[in-house]
Design a protein around this motif. Structure first.
Motif, short mmCIF file in Angstrom:
data_model
loop_
_atom_site.label_atom_id
_atom_site.label_comp_id
_atom_site.label_asym_id
_atom_site.label_seq_id
_atom_site.Cartn_x
_atom_site.Cartn_y
_atom_site.Cartn_z
N PHE A 54 11.50 6.68 1.18
CA PHE A 54 10.71 7.01 -0.73
C PHE A 54 9.89 6.16 -1.40
O PHE A 54 9.04 6.26 -0.78
CB PHE A 54 12.48 5.69 -1.33
N SER A 55 9.06 6.59 -2.31
CA SER A 55 8.27 6.63 -2.67
C SER A 55 8.31 5.84 -3.77
O SER A 55 8.97 5.50 -4.28
CB SER A 55 7.36 7.69 -4.00
N GLN A 56 7.09 5.20 -4.50
CA GLN A 56 7.29 3.70 -5.85
C GLN A 56 7.81 4.63 -6.61
O GLN A 56 8.61 3.71 -7.93
CB GLN A 56 6.10 3.10 -6.12
N ILE A 63 11.84 4.77 -5.61
CA ILE A 63 12.50 3.33 -5.96
C ILE A 63 12.59 3.24 -7.79
O ILE A 63 13.58 2.42 -7.42
CB ILE A 63 11.27 2.40 -5.42
N PHE A 64 11.22 2.93 -8.37
CA PHE A 64 11.90 2.81 -9.58
C PHE A 64 12.94 4.03 -10.48
O PHE A 64 13.44 2.92 -10.92
CB PHE A 64 10.69 2.21 -10.52
N ASN A 65 12.85 4.98 -9.74
CA ASN A 65 14.07 5.46 -10.56
C ASN A 65 15.50 5.15 -10.00
O ASN A 65 16.81 5.17 -10.87
CB ASN A 65 13.60 7.07 -9.74
N SER A 74 8.22 -7.92 5.12
CA SER A 74 8.86 -6.72 5.03
C SER A 74 8.68 -5.99 4.01
O SER A 74 9.32 -5.30 3.42
CB SER A 74 10.15 -7.62 4.62
N GLY A 75 7.51 -6.61 2.80
CA GLY A 75 7.43 -5.73 1.60
C GLY A 75 7.68 -5.75 0.29
O GLY A 75 7.63 -5.16 -0.66
N LYS A 76 8.02 -6.88 -0.01
CA LYS A 76 8.68 -7.44 -0.61
C LYS A 76 7.80 -7.71 -2.31
O LYS A 76 7.92 -7.00 -3.21
CB LYS A 76 9.24 -8.65 -1.00
N THR A 77 6.31 -7.79 -1.52
CA THR A 77 5.14 -7.53 -2.82
C THR A 77 4.86 -6.22 -2.82
O THR A 77 4.57 -6.12 -3.55
CB THR A 77 4.11 -8.93 -2.51
N TYR A 78 4.84 -5.07 -2.02
CA TYR A 78 4.47 -4.23 -1.71
C TYR A 78 5.04 -3.16 -3.61
O TYR A 78 5.50 -2.81 -3.86
CB TYR A 78 4.72 -3.77 -1.14
N THR A 79 6.76 -3.97 -2.83
CA THR A 79 7.65 -2.92 -4.21
C THR A 79 7.86 -3.27 -5.49
O THR A 79 7.53 -2.63 -6.16
CB THR A 79 9.59 -3.23 -3.34
N MET A 80 7.30 -5.42 -5.12
CA MET A 80 7.46 -5.56 -6.97
C MET A 80 6.40 -5.27 -7.69
O MET A 80 6.08 -4.88 -8.80
CB MET A 80 7.32 -7.24 -6.86
N PRO A 111 0.04 -1.40 -5.04
CA PRO A 111 -1.87 -1.60 -5.29
C PRO A 111 -1.54 -1.28 -6.54
O PRO A 111 -0.86 -0.40 -7.43
CB PRO A 111 -1.37 -0.52 -3.83
N VAL A 112 -2.95 -1.30 -6.75
CA VAL A 112 -3.64 -0.24 -8.36
C VAL A 112 -3.17 1.18 -8.12
O VAL A 112 -2.20 1.55 -9.27
CB VAL A 112 -4.87 -0.33 -8.41
N GLU A 113 -3.32 1.95 -6.89
CA GLU A 113 -3.14 3.10 -7.59
C GLU A 113 -1.34 3.86 -7.23
O GLU A 113 -1.12 4.71 -7.62
CB GLU A 113 -3.37 3.55 -6.14
N MET A 114 -0.91 2.73 -7.11
CA MET A 114 0.95 3.11 -6.58
C MET A 114 1.53 1.89 -7.24
O MET A 114 2.30 1.34 -6.49
CB MET A 114 1.33 3.28 -5.24
#
Length: 581
Positions: A283-285, A288-290, A315-321, A324-327
């Motif tokens: 799943f893309s960012q 996930i937001f949808n 585990s990827g918490k900061t990436y989800t919340m 990065p700038v482009e995503m």
């Protein structure tokens, strides 16, 4: 008079609680009846298909037996016919040879007589000079006739042997052709049975999935009535160093997208209880937001909303919340959605959106938008809600201001490199969004609060080898997460005393876990085998917090209780959550 009105109010509250509990019981009974009916239909369908397959197999066995009997009778009949034909041919050949031998014997007898007469009449030739045969001895004519008969019989036997050989080859070819035809027939029957069975099970699986979707819809209705916390799982994609070594230890159930399986190398497996959603690794960012966006829209309607990411380090918490700038992650996308919704509703309502960022570092609350505020305190308002005096709130009016505000707070966040994570968050980060909606006609204001929490990950010192300041930070993170687990356990057991005041994190999350907030927990799991124990611990936390019931979400209005249409609804008392059964 006032006491009578109070008794009437208490009676109305009790009546409302009784009605809510009655609706809950009816929904639960309907869910159970739906499950039972679905399982009964599946069992009946499986029994029917098993009976049908057994009858077809029995018919096939009967057909095979009939073919075997027919083949045996044909073989026996063929042998009898060949034997009779052979006997007839032998008799015909013997008769033919006997007729030929009779002609030979008559000719030979006449020749012998003529030879004897000629020998007797030749008196002029003396006996002493009669010709004597030299060389091979001439056989008598009867022996010659017998040898000719035996030679003819031998040729006849040779011809019969050739015919029998040809018949044998034909029988062999017939047997091979029959076997090939039987194999083709069996293959066609197998393909037909496989196709029908596959189609049947495909229909069963589709029906099962449809029933699961209906169950989830009923579950969501029950969630809205009970007000419990929703739980999502997100499985982090495998890294390049992990994918080459072994298969992932965390997988999604094939039949239910709300269940995950955590397996170790020995084969034992931990299966989670059904969550509201499991987010796949691909799943893309945006996707996930949808999934989480519907709950965010409630904030602009005046409800309190909380979304927090839970999981071990890496585990990827900061990436989800954050992302990065482009995503960008949920933080920026959530505020942008609030802007879009407010723009669609402009006219009679004026919206004011403010953003604040803070972190809990070593049990101290620090303002990320104003670095001078390093030791903020939590206070209780007159309404019993928690507030943080001195926390800077920035009014944002555009997407550019949102991006700049989040980037400014991100720069001040505490981050360090450990052996387990090259960019490990050393604090719990909270992005707080306040949405005030003022009706320009009725002058009624509703206030909604959105808390976006990126919890620091739990760490094992044996894995990170942290020392000094990193060790102190890890101890503070693990202590606060442990206190959060104690609070969840106390809420699940419906204890009278809930230890919210044991740490700063649980005090800030008190309104989200025990108040009137709509709360979503995204539990992050790692597919790496090295994080197996942490993944199992996260699944256990998700199961516990998913059973916590909160109060139903209510809108906050100032200064009077009015609906969005401006009609006065009167003073509303807060109704406590119904006790868990």
């Amino acid at each position: 008079m006032d006491s009578h009105v109070g008794e009437v109010d208490i009676f109305q509250q009790c009546k409302y609680i009784h009605e809510v509990e009655l609706v809950n019981m009816k929904l639960q009974m309907r869910i159970l009846e739906t499950h039972i009916e679905t399982k009964d239909r599946l069992l009946r369908n499986l029994e029917d298909i098993i009976d049908e397959q057994e009858s077809r197999i029995a018919n096939m066995e009967d057909f095979i037996q009939v073919l075997s009997l027919d083949f045996g009778s044909l073989s026996e009949e063929n042998l009898r016919l060949k034997s009779a034909l052979s006997q007839l041919q032998k008799v015909a050949r013997v008769n033919e040879i006997l007729e030929t031998d009779e002609d030979y014997e008559s000719d030979m007898t006449s020749n012998e007589d003529r030879f004897a007469l000629s020998r007797d009449s030749s008196c002029s030739v003396p006996r002493s000079v009669s010709p004597q045969p030299t060389g091979d001895v001439i056989k008598p004519y009867p022996q010659m006739v017998q040898s000719m008969r035996e030679e003819g019989q031998f040729k006849k036997l040779q011809r019969c042997a050739e015919e029998l050989k040809n018949e044998k080859d034909e029988l062999r070819r017939l047997a091979i052709d029959t076997k090939d035809a039987f194999n083709v027939c069996m293959a066609e029957m197998n393909m037909m049975l496989t196709s029908k069975t596959t189609d049947f099970f495909r229909v069963l699986i589709e029906r099962y999935k449809a029933e699961m979707e209906k169950r989830k819809q009923l579950h969501n209705q029950l969630v809205e009535l009970n007000g419990n916390i929703r739980v999502f799982y997100r499985i982090r994609p495998q890294l390049a160093s992990e994918s080459d070594s072994q298969k992932p230890v965390v997988v999604i159930d094939d039949m239910d997208n709300g269940v995950v399986h955590v397996s170790n190398l020995s084969g034992s497996r931990k299966t989670s209880a059904g969550a509201d959603k499991v987010i796949p690794t691909d799943f893309s960012q945006d996707q996930i937001f949808n999934e989480v966006s519907p709950i965010i829209t409630s904030c602009i309607d005046g409800y309190n909303v909380c979304i927090f990411a839970y999981g071990h380090t890496g585990s990827g918490k900061t990436y989800t919340m954050d992302g990065p700038v482009e995503m960008p992650g949920i933080n920026q996308r959530a505020i942008m959605q609030l802007f879009e919704t407010a723009k669609e509703r402009t006219g009679d309502i004026k919206y004011d959106i403010k953003v604040a960022m803070m972190e809990i570092y070593n049990e101290k609350i620090r303002d990320l938008l104003n670095t001078s505020n390093t030791n903020l305190a939590i206070r209780q308002t007159e309404e019993g809600k928690s507030s943080i005096p001195g926390l800077e709130e920035v009014t944002v009016n555009s997407a550019q201001e949102v991006t700049e505000t989040l980037a400014r707070g991100r720069k001040n966040k505490s981050v360090a490199a450990t052996e387990a994570n090259i960019e490990s968050s050393r604090s719990h980060v909270i992005v707080r969004v306040l949405v005030s909606a003022t009706n320009l006609i009725t002058k009624v204001t509703t206030v909604g609060r959105l808390n976006l929490v990126d919890l620091a990950g739990s760490e094992r010192v044996s894995q990170t080898n942290a020392t000094g300041q990193l060790l102190k930070e890890a101890q503070a993170i693990n202590k606060s997460l442990s206190e959060l687990g104690n609070v969840v356990l106390a809420l699940r057991q419906n204890q009278k005393h809930i230890p919210f005041r044991n740490c700063q994190l649980t005090r800030i999350l008190e309104d989200s876990l025990n108040g009137d907030s709509k709360t979503l927990v995204i539990v992050h799991l790692s597919p790496d085998a090295k994080s197996l124990n942490e993944s199992i611990s996260s699944v256990n936390f998700a199961e516990k917090i998913g059973q916590v019931f909160t109060k139903s979400g209510t809108m906050k209005r100032e200064p009077t209780r009015r609906s969005m249409t401006g009609i006065t609804t009167g003073q509303r008392r807060e109704i406590p959550a119904s006790p868990k059964k």
